[in-house]
Design an enzyme around this catalytic site. Structure first.
Site, mmCIF file in Angstrom:
data_model
loop_
_atom_site.group_PDB
_atom_site.id
_atom_site.type_symbol
_atom_site.label_atom_id
_atom_site.label_comp_id
_atom_site.label_asym_id
_atom_site.label_seq_id
_atom_site.Cartn_x
_atom_site.Cartn_y
_atom_site.Cartn_z
ATOM 1 N N CYS B 129 0.834 -1.194 0.000
ATOM 2 C CA CYS B 129 0.000 0.000 0.000
ATOM 3 C C CYS B 129 0.874 1.250 0.000
ATOM 4 O O CYS B 129 0.677 2.174 -0.788
ATOM 5 C CB CYS B 129 -0.939 -0.034 1.208
ATOM 6 S SG CYS B 129 -2.074 1.350 1.279
ATOM 7 N N CYS B 130 1.892 1.286 0.886
ATOM 8 C CA CYS B 130 2.796 2.437 0.916
ATOM 9 C C CYS B 130 3.530 2.568 -0.425
ATOM 10 O O CYS B 130 3.787 3.674 -0.890
ATOM 11 C CB CYS B 130 3.832 2.294 2.028
ATOM 12 S SG CYS B 130 3.207 2.625 3.682
ATOM 13 N N CYS B 211 -1.182 8.157 7.605
ATOM 14 C CA CYS B 211 -2.494 7.879 7.056
ATOM 15 C C CYS B 211 -3.467 7.484 8.167
ATOM 16 O O CYS B 211 -3.059 6.879 9.160
ATOM 17 C CB CYS B 211 -2.391 6.708 6.084
ATOM 18 S SG CYS B 211 -1.417 7.128 4.655
ATOM 19 N N CYS B 214 -3.534 3.753 9.443
ATOM 20 C CA CYS B 214 -2.312 3.211 10.030
ATOM 21 C C CYS B 214 -1.773 4.032 11.196
ATOM 22 O O CYS B 214 -0.646 3.835 11.625
ATOM 23 C CB CYS B 214 -1.230 3.055 8.969
ATOM 24 S SG CYS B 214 -1.727 1.943 7.658
ATOM 25 N N CYS B 237 8.357 4.151 6.088
ATOM 26 C CA CYS B 237 7.453 3.745 5.029
ATOM 27 C C CYS B 237 8.166 3.443 3.727
ATOM 28 O O CYS B 237 7.537 3.296 2.702
ATOM 29 C CB CYS B 237 6.412 4.818 4.816
ATOM 30 S SG CYS B 237 7.157 6.408 4.576
HETATM 31 S S1 SF4 Z 1 0.516 4.405 5.734
HETATM 32 FE FE1 SF4 Z 1 -1.079 2.840 5.589
HETATM 33 S S2 SF4 Z 1 -2.690 3.674 4.332
HETATM 34 FE FE2 SF4 Z 1 -0.909 5.006 4.116
HETATM 35 S S3 SF4 Z 1 0.019 4.297 2.301
HETATM 36 FE FE3 SF4 Z 1 1.015 3.208 3.949
HETATM 37 S S4 SF4 Z 1 -0.170 1.344 4.286
HETATM 38 FE FE4 SF4 Z 1 -1.357 2.682 2.936
#
Ligand code: SF4
Ligand code: SF4
Lengths: 554, 375
Positions: B129-130, B211, B214, B237
């Protein structure tokens, strides 16, 4: 039934004394919460949303009536008068106080039970076919070997701090009721061409966020090689398994990333080193354990009373048709008691219900009970002539729901109501679906169907292998439910296919109804079960029913 | 502003390293403002952009930049998973500080539609996702720059403890960290003195804001970043990890635990073979092994050492075998049964878990199912 010997009793007393000391040391500060955590987990104690939760092992799902009564007593005395049977042959108490837990463990020890290794990154409670020792289709009883594995894995010094939890299941029947392909290790008792008994060893299955079907690492392992072989697998995993990301730490990922052939080579090499250390004593002990599991003395009697009641009473008949399974002894049946009355919490049993079941097992069932991974209670040995009386007693205790294997016999994890990890509710979804089909009176017409619900990607409700699976996620703060179709947990295990975009909480029951109506429309005959129809026609008719507009556009 | 050709594209690695060293030398004794001022004008730094999350502490760097040159490009990564509060705060700040070139970066719609149509990917795989929502969009956006300014600080985590003002970010870019030496107090003081508006979620217990799915609030006394990716070993991240080097503290390790209790280290030999917890025990050359092997336990939750010990014994090692590091009293029996002779622990652990607690498990041979089964 396995009866503890002096060694087992001494071990357990000593272990409980250790845990009592650990609780005190946590209270006086010599253990940090971080350090206490794995120790309490090794003893089955979780910290949940509302409070502590104690998870007690029901090894290979077998209980005597005395043990069942003790479970009821513990629920009454230290919980709120009930217990929750889980999908892994455990019982959970959701409201114990930390200071009471050592006493609860002592009370369990009185009847030869414990909570050891029901959680934590270690080898968990070994599960087995819940019809073991009774099923007509059984090659061998898996419980003695499950007990052997329980002893071998208990407090194994090398394997208390594995990369992640480790689950083993055993089945002794070609019809796999123990979901062996969705376990870290699955063992299927088989015979080779020469007629010798052994195991097919499956490794790297699992559900969770990355569902995988286990792979065969050895197609025939001689009986006497079992423990060194298991030890080899787990020790290879202990060094090779990932520890940097807990979501990639299960052996299914290790197998996936390294390849089954590499893993097999390493395991075989390690096995060759370990085998000479086993003198064969374990096989003698296994034979002794087998003695504990000798079948009860089945009686021969007329089944006339049963036949009469079956012909005369439609309610009794419906219950027999859904809740009985074939027994290997003449005149006997296996009775599944549903803990899923329409609208009740799947798996919950009150102290009174547990005592009633214990009494009934004593009166009609050779003193034996089983807990299934489908969260039901089983009386494995009931003579058919006793069934009418048994059914009356169950009705009086509100335990006579005739829905085993039907749409309202739902597996649901605790979800948002009890679980700190949950991203959505699951119990209320199960209740609403069960009530909807109860109102529609369609349940018996639909026939065998397994719905399984998990409240987050950890998949404790096994949704991937439900004929219809429901997974509750969190979508920008709102519950969202993804539906999978066509999963199956038996010997030809299959992971369900995702149907499409998810549904809001208040849309799920309608969505399930649309799927069912589509099935009733397209099935060739009432004999064609949901899963067979799905295999024949695929996802399309169901998708069309779920997402009507999109099919028009496409 | 025309996108000028990059000054340092195709620069050989040695030249880049030399340039970064010169930059670090030049600004060694400077404060954040002059590092930033210098960097934005220094031809050796090239064309720079500020990457900002508009999080809890971002306002400091945004303010510094706005005072020096409000036309500096500012990249804001909108993961489309942010708190509404962050989006509002971003607009307010941009206006208040007069920043003229804010570029909002997002993952391409097609990529999101393909990889995360439901917006639930973060529950399956935060790394993916990141990667989709942060790393790839940022990499694309950074293509037009020689380097970027970050708000990273040394105190923020072990992987950042050795942070310099200037560092390489791959072969084509540099990172500038003007706040590298700032402490939490400096941030707070700077915000107070300049009366800068705070992110509204800080008051609600979120000292570090990413986010929405998270990030969770942290309890008083907890590490401020503990609320990010709770329950995972994930700390950063993917944007900031360059070499991920962990700097280990070295501590006196001088309590030895045996069945007889605590004692001082009596090992007289000079050579000790130290094995890390990720050692493959089959590759250890036992013929050359000295009389003492120590196996490291970086954390009591890392149980590899037990298998390493057992394997060394299986291979025939007969010398002294010592578990070394974070082993707790409750693991003493496991260590002994796996083949260790003794455990070596730090004095603070020995003080917290005194001798009696270890002696409690000196009965490690009692109740041993495994030896019973092996016969
Ligand atoms: S912090 Fe969480 S929601 Fe944001 S991009 Fe990364 S995994 Fe996705
Ligand atoms: S599936 Fe998720 S919500 Fe359900 S019990 Fe498991 S961890 Fe909890």
């Amino acid at each position: 039934m396995y009866h503890y010997n002096d060694f087992d009793r001494d071990f357990l007393a000593n272990r409980n004394a250790q845990f009592r000391a650990q609780v005190n040391r946590r209270i006086d500060g010599s253990l940090t919460e971080d350090e206490f955590k794995p120790l309490r987990l090794m003893n089955g104690l979780y910290l949940q949303l509302h409070a502590y939760m104690l998870r007690v092992a029901i090894p290979y799902g077998t209980l005597s009536s005395a043990q069942m009564r003790q479970l009821a007593m513990i629920g009454d005395r230290w919980d709120r008068g009930y217990g929750h049977f889980t999908t892994r042959q455990n019982i959970q108490y959701n409201w114990p106080k930390l200071k009471d837990v050592p006493d609860m463990l002592d009370a369990l020890a009185e009847v030869g039970m414990h909570a050891i290794q029901t959680s934590g990154n270690t080898i968990r409670n070994v599960t087995a076919d819940h019809f073991a020792g009774a099923a007509a289709d059984e090659i061998a009883d898996p419980r003695p070997v499950a007990e052997l594995i329980r002893q071998w894995s208990t407090d194994h010094p090398e394997f208390q701090f594995l990369p992640r939890k480790f689950k083993i299941a055993v089945t002794g029947s070609p019809n796999d009721r123990a979901v062996t392909k969705a376990h870290d290790i699955g063992l299927r008792m088989v015979r080779n061409d020469a007629g010798e008994g052994g195991y097919e060893v499956i490794v790297g299955g699992g559900l969770g966020r990355t569902p995988m079907i286990g792979k065969v690492i050895r197609d025939f392992l001689p009986r006497e090689d079992l423990l060194p072989y298991l030890e080899a697998i787990v020790s290879v995993y202990n060094l090779l398994g990932r520890r940097d990301n807990k979501y990639k730490a299960r052996i299914k990922i290790t197998v996936h990333e390294n390849g089954i052939d590499t893993i097999r080579d390493k395991v075989e090499a390690k096995f060759a080193e370990l085998k000479p250390l086993f003198s064969g004593v374990d096989q003698q002990m296994l034979r002794e354990i087998e003695g504990h599991f000798a079948a009860p003395e089945f009686r021969t009697a007329s089944t006339e009373a049963f036949d009469d009641a079956y012909a005369a009473d439609p309610v009794f008949r419906a219950w027999c048709d859904t809740n009985l399974s074939d027994h290997r002894a003449d005149g006997y049946a296996i009775v599944s008691v549903s803990l899923k009355k329409h609208g009740a919490t799947p798996g919950d049993a009150t102290g009174d219900q547990m005592r009633t079941l214990a009494d009934l097992a004593e009166a009609f069932g050779h003193d034996e009970l089983r807990i299934s991974h489908e969260q039901n209670v089983i009386l494995p040995h009931v003579h058919k002539s006793d069934l009418p009386a048994l059914h009356r007693a169950l009705k009086a205790a509100e335990l006579a729901t005739a829905n085993i294997g039907l749409i309202s016999d739902i597996i649901a994890c605790p979800g948002m109501d009890y679980c700190a990890l949950a991203t959505a509710r699951s119990i209320p979804v199960a209740q609403e679906i069960a009530e909807r089909f109860e109102e529609l009176k369609l349940e018996h017409e639909i026939g065998p169907l397994k719905i399984k619900i998990s409240g987050c990607i950890n998949a404790c409700g096994h949704h991937h292998v439900g004929h219809i699976g429901i997974l509750g996620l969190d979508r920008a703060g709102v519950e969202n439910y993804q539906i999978t179709l066509g999963g199956n947990h038996t010997e030809d295990a299959v992971i369900g296919e995702r149907a499409g975009p998810g549904f809001a909480y208040d849309e799920v029951t309608d969505a399930i109804e649309r799927i069912i109506r589509a099935y009733l429309d397209v099935r060739e005959s009432p004999e064609e079960e949901f899963l067979d129809t799905f295999r024949r026609v695929g996802t399309e008719p169901f998708k069309a029913a779920l997402y009507p507009k999109e099919t028009v556009d496409a | 502003m025309p996108e000028a050709a990059l000054d340092f594209a195709d620069e050989p690695p040695e030249a880049q390293a030399a340039r970064i060293a010169e930059l670090n030398d030049r600004y060694r004794h400077h404060g954040a403002t002059s590092v930033l001022q210098g960097a934005l004008r220094d031809p050796q730094a090239g064309k720079l952009t500020l990457v900002s999350s508009f999080g809890a502490e971002s306002v400091v760097l945004l303010h510094l930049v706005s005072v020096i040159d409000r036309r500096t490009p500012v990249l804001f990564i909108d993961t489309q998973m942010l708190f509404t509060e962050t989006l509002v705060y971003q607009q307010e700040l941009a206006e208040r500080l007069g920043l003229e070139d804010i570029r909002i970066i997002r993952a391409a719609d097609a990529a999101v539609a393909k990889e995360d149509p439901d917006g639930t990917l973060h529950q399956f795989d935060t790394d993916a996702c990141c990667d989709l929502r942060k790393t790839r969009p940022l990499q694309t956006a950074l293509k037009g720059f020689d380097g970027w300014i970050t708000g990273r600080k040394r105190y923020q985590g072990t992987s950042r403890a050795a942070l310099d003002f200037f560092e390489a970010d791959g072969p084509d870019r540099i990172k500038v960290n003007p706040l590298a030496h700032w402490a939490p107090e400096d941030i707070r003081a700077y915000m107070d003195e300049n009366r800068l508006p705070r992110h509204p979620l800080v008051a609600k217990g979120y000292p570090s804001i990413g986010c929405a799915p998270c990030t969770s609030p942290v309890a008083p006394g907890e590490d401020p970043r503990a609320g990010r990716w709770r329950g995972q070993d994930k700390n950063e991240c993917g944007i900031h990890i360059v070499d991920g080097r962990v700097v280990r503290r070295s501590e006196p390790m001088n309590v030895i635990v045996t069945d007889a209790g605590f004692r001082q280290d009596d090992w007289q030999g000079n050579a000790v073979l130290d094995l890390a917890s990720d050692t493959d025990p089959n590759t250890v050359d036992l013929s050359a092994a000295p009389g003492l092997i120590r196996v490291d336990f970086p954390s009591f939750a890392d149980g590899r050492g037990f298998t390493i010990a057992r394997q060394l014994r299986l291979r025939g090692y007969k010398g002294r075998l010592r578990a070394h590091g974070h082993v707790i009293a409750d693991q003493y029996a496991m260590a002994r049964r796996s083949g260790f002779d003794e455990v070596e622990i730090a004095p603070d652990l020995a003080a917290r878990q005194p001798e009696a607690q270890w002696q409690f498990r000196a009965d490690w041979q009692r109740g041993d199912y495994q030896s019973r089964l092996r016969g």
